[in-house]
Motif scaffolding. Structure first.
Motif, PDB file in Angstrom:
ATOM      1  N   PHE A  56       0.829  -1.202   0.000  1.00  0.00           N
ATOM      2  CA  PHE A  56       0.000   0.000   0.000  1.00  0.00           C
ATOM      3  C   PHE A  56       0.867   1.257   0.000  1.00  0.00           C
ATOM      4  O   PHE A  56       0.564   2.232  -0.683  1.00  0.00           O
ATOM      5  N   MET A  57       1.969   1.223   0.739  1.00  0.00           N
ATOM      6  CA  MET A  57       2.874   2.376   0.775  1.00  0.00           C
ATOM      7  C   MET A  57       3.510   2.604  -0.596  1.00  0.00           C
ATOM      8  O   MET A  57       3.617   3.748  -1.051  1.00  0.00           O
ATOM      9  N   VAL A  58       3.902   1.543  -1.268  1.00  0.00           N
ATOM     10  CA  VAL A  58       4.487   1.672  -2.604  1.00  0.00           C
ATOM     11  C   VAL A  58       3.475   2.279  -3.574  1.00  0.00           C
ATOM     12  O   VAL A  58       3.800   3.188  -4.345  1.00  0.00           O
ATOM     13  N   ILE A  59       2.236   1.821  -3.515  1.00  0.00           N
ATOM     14  CA  ILE A  59       1.194   2.359  -4.394  1.00  0.00           C
ATOM     15  C   ILE A  59       0.915   3.813  -4.068  1.00  0.00           C
ATOM     16  O   ILE A  59       0.797   4.657  -4.966  1.00  0.00           O
ATOM     17  N   LYS A  60       0.836   4.136  -2.778  1.00  0.00           N
ATOM     18  CA  LYS A  60       0.533   5.503  -2.368  1.00  0.00           C
ATOM     19  C   LYS A  60       1.638   6.474  -2.769  1.00  0.00           C
ATOM     20  O   LYS A  60       1.359   7.599  -3.186  1.00  0.00           O
ATOM     21  N   VAL A  61       2.877   6.052  -2.696  1.00  0.00           N
ATOM     22  CA  VAL A  61       3.990   6.932  -3.015  1.00  0.00           C
ATOM     23  C   VAL A  61       4.208   7.031  -4.533  1.00  0.00           C
ATOM     24  O   VAL A  61       4.550   8.095  -5.048  1.00  0.00           O
ATOM     25  N   ALA A  62       3.991   5.945  -5.257  1.00  0.00           N
ATOM     26  CA  ALA A  62       4.242   5.947  -6.698  1.00  0.00           C
ATOM     27  C   ALA A  62       3.088   6.520  -7.508  1.00  0.00           C
ATOM     28  O   ALA A  62       3.301   6.970  -8.639  1.00  0.00           O
ATOM     29  N   ALA A  63       1.887   6.527  -6.970  1.00  0.00           N
ATOM     30  CA  ALA A  63       0.709   6.951  -7.735  1.00  0.00           C
ATOM     31  C   ALA A  63       0.793   8.379  -8.271  1.00  0.00           C
ATOM     32  O   ALA A  63       0.462   8.597  -9.442  1.00  0.00           O
ATOM     33  N   PRO A  64       1.210   9.370  -7.498  1.00  0.00           N
ATOM     34  CA  PRO A  64       1.251  10.723  -8.068  1.00  0.00           C
ATOM     35  C   PRO A  64       2.190  10.858  -9.266  1.00  0.00           C
ATOM     36  O   PRO A  64       1.839  11.491 -10.269  1.00  0.00           O
ATOM     37  N   VAL A  65       3.348  10.237  -9.206  1.00  0.00           N
ATOM     38  CA  VAL A  65       4.296  10.323 -10.312  1.00  0.00           C
ATOM     39  C   VAL A  65       3.750   9.585 -11.534  1.00  0.00           C
ATOM     40  O   VAL A  65       3.856  10.061 -12.670  1.00  0.00           O
ATOM     41  N   LEU A  66       3.138   8.435 -11.309  1.00  0.00           N
ATOM     42  CA  LEU A  66       2.558   7.691 -12.425  1.00  0.00           C
ATOM     43  C   LEU A  66       1.387   8.437 -13.048  1.00  0.00           C
ATOM     44  O   LEU A  66       1.207   8.403 -14.272  1.00  0.00           O
ATOM     45  N   LEU A  67       0.588   9.106 -12.226  1.00  0.00           N
ATOM     46  CA  LEU A  67      -0.527   9.890 -12.764  1.00  0.00           C
ATOM     47  C   LEU A  67      -0.034  11.070 -13.590  1.00  0.00           C
ATOM     48  O   LEU A  67      -0.613  11.385 -14.633  1.00  0.00           O
ATOM     49  N   VAL A  68       1.024  11.731 -13.147  1.00  0.00           N
ATOM     50  CA  VAL A  68       1.600  12.830 -13.923  1.00  0.00           C
ATOM     51  C   VAL A  68       2.079  12.302 -15.276  1.00  0.00           C
ATOM     52  O   VAL A  68       1.819  12.909 -16.322  1.00  0.00           O
TER      53      VAL A  68
ATOM     54  N   GLY B  40       1.380  11.989 -21.028  1.00  0.00           N
ATOM     55  CA  GLY B  40       1.327  11.106 -22.190  1.00  0.00           C
ATOM     56  C   GLY B  40       0.016  11.228 -22.943  1.00  0.00           C
ATOM     57  O   GLY B  40      -0.010  11.218 -24.183  1.00  0.00           O
ATOM     58  N   LEU B  41      -1.079  11.367 -22.210  1.00  0.00           N
ATOM     59  CA  LEU B  41      -2.389  11.529 -22.848  1.00  0.00           C
ATOM     60  C   LEU B  41      -2.476  12.852 -23.590  1.00  0.00           C
ATOM     61  O   LEU B  41      -2.967  12.908 -24.731  1.00  0.00           O
ATOM     62  N   ILE B  42      -1.969  13.918 -22.985  1.00  0.00           N
ATOM     63  CA  ILE B  42      -1.978  15.228 -23.647  1.00  0.00           C
ATOM     64  C   ILE B  42      -1.123  15.203 -24.915  1.00  0.00           C
ATOM     65  O   ILE B  42      -1.537  15.713 -25.967  1.00  0.00           O
ATOM     66  N   ILE B  43       0.045  14.593 -24.839  1.00  0.00           N
ATOM     67  CA  ILE B  43       0.912  14.508 -26.015  1.00  0.00           C
ATOM     68  C   ILE B  43       0.263  13.636 -27.096  1.00  0.00           C
ATOM     69  O   ILE B  43       0.348  13.956 -28.295  1.00  0.00           O
ATOM     70  N   SER B  44      -0.391  12.565 -26.704  1.00  0.00           N
ATOM     71  CA  SER B  44      -1.066  11.710 -27.685  1.00  0.00           C
ATOM     72  C   SER B  44      -2.193  12.454 -28.389  1.00  0.00           C
ATOM     73  O   SER B  44      -2.372  12.313 -29.608  1.00  0.00           O
ATOM     74  N   ILE B  45      -2.959  13.231 -27.638  1.00  0.00           N
ATOM     75  CA  ILE B  45      -4.023  14.037 -28.252  1.00  0.00           C
ATOM     76  C   ILE B  45      -3.414  15.059 -29.204  1.00  0.00           C
ATOM     77  O   ILE B  45      -3.911  15.268 -30.316  1.00  0.00           O
ATOM     78  N   PHE B  46      -2.319  15.702 -28.791  1.00  0.00           N
ATOM     79  CA  PHE B  46      -1.628  16.654 -29.656  1.00  0.00           C
ATOM     80  C   PHE B  46      -1.135  15.992 -30.943  1.00  0.00           C
ATOM     81  O   PHE B  46      -1.260  16.551 -32.041  1.00  0.00           O
ATOM     82  N   GLN B  47      -0.581  14.786 -30.823  1.00  0.00           N
ATOM     83  CA  GLN B  47      -0.098  14.071 -31.998  1.00  0.00           C
ATOM     84  C   GLN B  47      -1.249  13.688 -32.925  1.00  0.00           C
ATOM     85  O   GLN B  47      -1.103  13.722 -34.151  1.00  0.00           O
TER      86      GLN B  47
END
Length: 89
Positions: free
Chosen positions: A15-27, A32-39
């Protein structure tokens, strides 16, 4: 040390690994989604275009929330090591 104690330690660590890694993965996901839409809109199909913006966004995210991440991880480790005498019998 019982099986329940080991399971509790493992689940809290995951749970700690998920809680700490989630913000960076969401960014990374959002950039990536914004760049894909731009492409898609501009019909640019360059594979390396997403690399630099993602790296910069993750670097900025780590600068902004790195203190929180280290505080959470060190708090977890202090809690785990303070109960160390309960685990060793």
């Amino acid at each position: 040390m019982t099986v329940e104690e080991v399971t509790d330690i493992a689940s809290s660590a995951l749970f700690m690994v998920i809680k700490v890694a989630a913000p960076v993965l969401l960014v990374s996901l959002i950039v990536g989604l914004i760049i894909s839409i731009f492409q898609t809109v501009t019909s640019i199909q360059e594979q390396t275009l997403t690399f630099v913006p993602k790296v910069l966004a993750i670097f900025l995210a780590l600068i902004v929330i790195g203190n929180w991440m280290l505080t959470e991880l060190s708090g977890y480790m202090v809690n785990l090591w303070s109960d160390f005498n309960l685990y060793v019998r």
